[in-house]
Design an enzyme around this catalytic site. Structure first.
Site, PDB file in Angstrom:
ATOM      1  N   THR A 140       0.835  -1.204   0.000  1.00  0.00           N
ATOM      2  CA  THR A 140       0.000   0.000   0.000  1.00  0.00           C
ATOM      3  C   THR A 140       0.873   1.258   0.000  1.00  0.00           C
ATOM      4  OG1 THR A 140      -1.462   1.315   1.401  1.00  0.00           O
ATOM      5  CG2 THR A 140      -0.153  -0.330   2.526  1.00  0.00           C
ATOM      6  N   ASP A 141       0.336   2.327  -0.580  1.00  0.00           N
ATOM      7  CA  ASP A 141       1.059   3.616  -0.545  1.00  0.00           C
ATOM      8  C   ASP A 141       1.108   4.187   0.878  1.00  0.00           C
ATOM      9  OD1 ASP A 141      -1.633   4.315  -0.291  1.00  0.00           O
ATOM     10  OD2 ASP A 141      -1.583   5.892  -1.814  1.00  0.00           O
ATOM     11  N   GLU A 142       0.277   3.622   1.781  1.00  0.00           N
ATOM     12  CA  GLU A 142       0.238   4.167   3.142  1.00  0.00           C
ATOM     13  C   GLU A 142       1.558   3.948   3.885  1.00  0.00           C
ATOM     14  OE1 GLU A 142      -3.478   3.469   5.231  1.00  0.00           O
ATOM     15  OE2 GLU A 142      -4.558   3.312   3.348  1.00  0.00           O
TER      16      GLU A 142
HETATM   17  P1  NAD Z   1      -9.791  -7.209   2.351  1.00  0.00           P
HETATM   18  O1  NAD Z   1      -9.759  -6.878   3.808  1.00  0.00           O
HETATM   19  O2  NAD Z   1     -11.033  -6.969   1.567  1.00  0.00           O
HETATM   20  O3  NAD Z   1      -9.423  -8.753   2.164  1.00  0.00           O
HETATM   21  C1  NAD Z   1      -8.419  -9.401   2.888  1.00  0.00           C
HETATM   22  C2  NAD Z   1      -8.559 -10.908   2.680  1.00  0.00           C
HETATM   23  O4  NAD Z   1      -7.510 -11.550   3.436  1.00  0.00           O
HETATM   24  C3  NAD Z   1      -9.884 -11.484   3.180  1.00  0.00           C
HETATM   25  O5  NAD Z   1     -10.427 -12.385   2.248  1.00  0.00           O
HETATM   26  C4  NAD Z   1      -9.490 -12.213   4.461  1.00  0.00           C
HETATM   27  O6  NAD Z   1     -10.326 -13.331   4.771  1.00  0.00           O
HETATM   28  C5  NAD Z   1      -8.060 -12.643   4.134  1.00  0.00           C
HETATM   29  N1  NAD Z   1      -7.270 -12.887   5.352  1.00  0.00           N
HETATM   30  C6  NAD Z   1      -7.153 -12.065   6.439  1.00  0.00           C
HETATM   31  N2  NAD Z   1      -6.396 -12.667   7.383  1.00  0.00           N
HETATM   32  C7  NAD Z   1      -6.002 -13.873   6.855  1.00  0.00           C
HETATM   33  C8  NAD Z   1      -5.195 -14.938   7.351  1.00  0.00           C
HETATM   34  N3  NAD Z   1      -4.649 -14.896   8.573  1.00  0.00           N
HETATM   35  N4  NAD Z   1      -4.989 -16.013   6.557  1.00  0.00           N
HETATM   36  C9  NAD Z   1      -5.552 -16.076   5.312  1.00  0.00           C
HETATM   37  N5  NAD Z   1      -6.337 -15.115   4.814  1.00  0.00           N
HETATM   38  C10 NAD Z   1      -6.561 -14.016   5.579  1.00  0.00           C
HETATM   39  O7  NAD Z   1      -8.551  -6.445   1.755  1.00  0.00           O
HETATM   40  P2  NAD Z   1      -8.345  -5.754   0.321  1.00  0.00           P
HETATM   41  O8  NAD Z   1      -8.858  -4.382   0.379  1.00  0.00           O
HETATM   42  O9  NAD Z   1      -8.787  -6.685  -0.738  1.00  0.00           O
HETATM   43  O10 NAD Z   1      -6.759  -5.648   0.300  1.00  0.00           O
HETATM   44  C11 NAD Z   1      -5.968  -6.727  -0.198  1.00  0.00           C
HETATM   45  C12 NAD Z   1      -4.506  -6.355  -0.094  1.00  0.00           C
HETATM   46  O11 NAD Z   1      -4.257  -5.175  -0.843  1.00  0.00           O
HETATM   47  C13 NAD Z   1      -4.036  -6.063   1.323  1.00  0.00           C
HETATM   48  O12 NAD Z   1      -2.757  -6.619   1.480  1.00  0.00           O
HETATM   49  C14 NAD Z   1      -4.006  -4.552   1.392  1.00  0.00           C
HETATM   50  O13 NAD Z   1      -3.031  -4.121   2.310  1.00  0.00           O
HETATM   51  C15 NAD Z   1      -3.620  -4.199  -0.023  1.00  0.00           C
HETATM   52  N6  NAD Z   1      -4.078  -2.888  -0.507  1.00  0.00           N
HETATM   53  C16 NAD Z   1      -5.388  -2.526  -0.390  1.00  0.00           C
HETATM   54  C17 NAD Z   1      -5.797  -1.295  -0.879  1.00  0.00           C
HETATM   55  C18 NAD Z   1      -7.247  -0.872  -0.815  1.00  0.00           C
HETATM   56  O14 NAD Z   1      -7.569   0.261  -1.172  1.00  0.00           O
HETATM   57  N7  NAD Z   1      -8.177  -1.729  -0.429  1.00  0.00           N
HETATM   58  C19 NAD Z   1      -4.865  -0.423  -1.472  1.00  0.00           C
HETATM   59  C20 NAD Z   1      -3.532  -0.812  -1.557  1.00  0.00           C
HETATM   60  C21 NAD Z   1      -3.162  -2.062  -1.079  1.00  0.00           C
HETATM   61  P1  TYD Z   2     -10.802   4.162   4.095  1.00  0.00           P
HETATM   62  O1  TYD Z   2     -11.750   3.691   3.046  1.00  0.00           O
HETATM   63  O2  TYD Z   2     -10.883   3.552   5.453  1.00  0.00           O
HETATM   64  O3  TYD Z   2      -9.336   3.986   3.480  1.00  0.00           O
HETATM   65  P2  TYD Z   2      -7.889   4.526   4.047  1.00  0.00           P
HETATM   66  O4  TYD Z   2      -8.025   4.919   5.449  1.00  0.00           O
HETATM   67  O5  TYD Z   2      -7.046   3.300   3.894  1.00  0.00           O
HETATM   68  O6  TYD Z   2      -7.503   5.635   3.142  1.00  0.00           O
HETATM   69  O7  TYD Z   2     -10.953   5.728   4.265  1.00  0.00           O
HETATM   70  C1  TYD Z   2     -10.781   6.621   3.178  1.00  0.00           C
HETATM   71  C2  TYD Z   2     -10.870   8.041   3.700  1.00  0.00           C
HETATM   72  O8  TYD Z   2     -12.209   8.268   4.157  1.00  0.00           O
HETATM   73  C3  TYD Z   2      -9.982   8.299   4.900  1.00  0.00           C
HETATM   74  O9  TYD Z   2      -9.461   9.628   4.804  1.00  0.00           O
HETATM   75  C4  TYD Z   2     -10.901   8.195   6.087  1.00  0.00           C
HETATM   76  C5  TYD Z   2     -12.237   8.644   5.530  1.00  0.00           C
HETATM   77  N1  TYD Z   2     -13.440   8.010   6.137  1.00  0.00           N
HETATM   78  C6  TYD Z   2     -14.493   8.824   6.578  1.00  0.00           C
HETATM   79  O10 TYD Z   2     -14.448  10.062   6.505  1.00  0.00           O
HETATM   80  N2  TYD Z   2     -15.593   8.204   7.121  1.00  0.00           N
HETATM   81  C7  TYD Z   2     -15.678   6.850   7.253  1.00  0.00           C
HETATM   82  O11 TYD Z   2     -16.710   6.350   7.788  1.00  0.00           O
HETATM   83  C8  TYD Z   2     -14.601   6.048   6.774  1.00  0.00           C
HETATM   84  C9  TYD Z   2     -14.646   4.543   6.882  1.00  0.00           C
HETATM   85  C10 TYD Z   2     -13.488   6.673   6.212  1.00  0.00           C
END
Ligand code: NAD
Ligand code: TYD
Length: 339
Positions: free
Chosen positions: A125-127
């Site tokens: 993640t970019d975070e």
């Molecule tokens: P999500 O929370 O929707 O899904 C996570 C999945 O991992 C779920 O299916 C969960 O059951 C599984 N999981 C959790 N713990 C586990 C364990 N101990 N063993 C096996 N499986 C397990 O997450 P997402 O949003 O799809 O993100 C996926 C990946 O991408 C993560 O690594 C996250 O850090 C990264 N990512 C997400 C975003 C975003 O915007 N959502 C952006 C950049 C990177």
């Molecule tokens: P989120 O979807 O949790 O992603 P991330 O924290 O990884 O960026 O949140 C996106 C942005 O929205 C973040 O600045 C927090 C804000 N946010 C709200 O304002 N209200 C909410 O209920 C949630 C879940 C997030």
């Protein structure tokens, strides 16, 4: 090629599996997922019928179970999505983030080292770069920045990235890493901002915006992320990090207003609530490297992507209504009641 996809029942993982089965009819996929609160096999209903797809319910924190999966399936590649992924939950309970995101990654790396593998891809993640100030629109995250995470979530993801780098340098495990900005699209668990606001707006519930809603995120449609990962695992250079982002920075408040407009609900639903602790101000990716080296660029404009996403939530109410009416209710109460 056989690709082991961890976390394939989650948001991005499920979208990735759908994309890969269509894009690469020659590949086999093994999905490993613990099915935590946000893992959902309903997201893979069609894909599970495909003979090129296998699902193994496995906890990546269980060293022996991970070893067994590798011994049995002998994957050529690993694409590692499985994680605890929600910042607010990491503020409430950091330990599970340390376990899943760090120890889970370590177990996978160890198995990859032992059984041999062509490529281990870490979905990052970019975070991990921390945040950028709101008044410096000229600054962007580049791959060479130091890691400076703010939340227990991003700190655990940064730790995982460092372990991946260490396994590459010390043991020669072939790796690539990507660091992506915020994703949105179908199958996202409704605790995240965009699906939460869509679900609440459709139910005429308050739309809880943290602080003043001026925090900026760089939003990317999930399929564009999946395509980028596919390009990296096939053509990315060994040991390299690739930033992925859409050059699509938006303030939270503007997104929430746009959702109100698209679903035909009044902005009076917007409620400003107490800010998130340590709330990162701005994320902005410089995706020049992946563009230059691999020819990737985002294809879905936000205006189109958000409409597709809203349509998906309208057409698939049973998928998310079952979630928001289940144990998620307790989470919502805990997180938002006296906020
Ligand atoms: P999500 O929370 O929707 O899904 C996570 C999945 O991992 C779920 O299916 C969960 O059951 C599984 N999981 C959790 N713990 C586990 C364990 N101990 N063993 C096996 N499986 C397990 O997450 P997402 O949003 O799809 O993100 C996926 C990946 O991408 C993560 O690594 C996250 O850090 C990264 N990512 C997400 C975003 C975003 O915007 N959502 C952006 C950049 C990177
Ligand atoms: P989120 O979807 O949790 O992603 P991330 O924290 O990884 O960026 O949140 C996106 C942005 O929205 C973040 O600045 C927090 C804000 N946010 C709200 O304002 N209200 C909410 O209920 C949630 C879940 C997030």
């Amino acid at each position: 090629m056989k690709i082991l996809v961890t976390g394939g029942a989650g948001f991005i993982g499920a979208n990735f599996i759908k994309y890969m089965l269509k894009a690469h009819p020659e590949d086999e996929l093994v999905c490993v997922d613990k099915l935590t609160y946000c893992g959902n096999l309903e997201s893979l209903e069609e894909e599970l019928k495909n003979p090129r797809m296998r699902f193994l319910k496995t906890d990546i924190c269980d060293t022996e179970a991970v070893d067994k999966v590798f011994a049995e399936t002998r994957p050529d590649m690993v694409v590692h999505f499985a994680a605890e992924s929600h910042v607010d939950r990491s503020i409430e309970d950091p330990l599970i983030f340390v376990k899943t995101n760090i120890i889970g990654t370590q177990n996978l790396l160890e198995a990859a080292r032992k059984y041999g593998i062509k490529r281990f891809h870490q979905v990052g993640t970019d975070e991990v770069y921390g945040d950028l100030p709101l008044d410096r629109p000229d600054l962007f995250f580049t791959e060479d920045l130091p890691l400076k995470p703010s939340s227990p979530y991003s700190a655990s993801k940064a730790s995982a990235d460092l372990l991946v780098q260490a396994y590459h340098r010390t043991f020669g495990v072939p790796v690539t890493m990507s660091r992506c900005s915020n994703n949105y699209g179908p199958y996202q668990f409704p605790e995240k901002m965009i699906p939460l606001m869509i679900a609440n707006a459709l139910a005429d519930k308050p739309l809880p915006v943290y602080g003043e809603g001026i925090n900026v995120r760089d939003w990317l449609y999930v399929e564009d992320h999946c395509k980028a990962i596919d390009m990296i695992i096939r053509n990315g250079r060994d040991g390299e990090v690739y930033n992925i982002g859409g050059h699509n920075e938006m303030r939270n408040i503007d997104i929430v207003k746009l959702i109100c407009k698209e679903v035909g609900k009044p902005e009076s639903l917007i409620t400003f609530v107490t800010d998130r602790k340590g709330h990162d101000l701005r994320y902005a990716i410089d995706p020049a490297k992946i563009g230059r080296e691999l020819g990737w660029k985002p294809e879905t404009m936000f205006a189109d992507g958000i409409r597709l996403t809203i349509k998906w939530y309208l057409d698939n109410r049973s998928w998310w209504e079952r979630i928001v009416n289940g144990e998620y209710k307790d989470y919502y109460e805990r997180m938002y009641k006296n906020r």
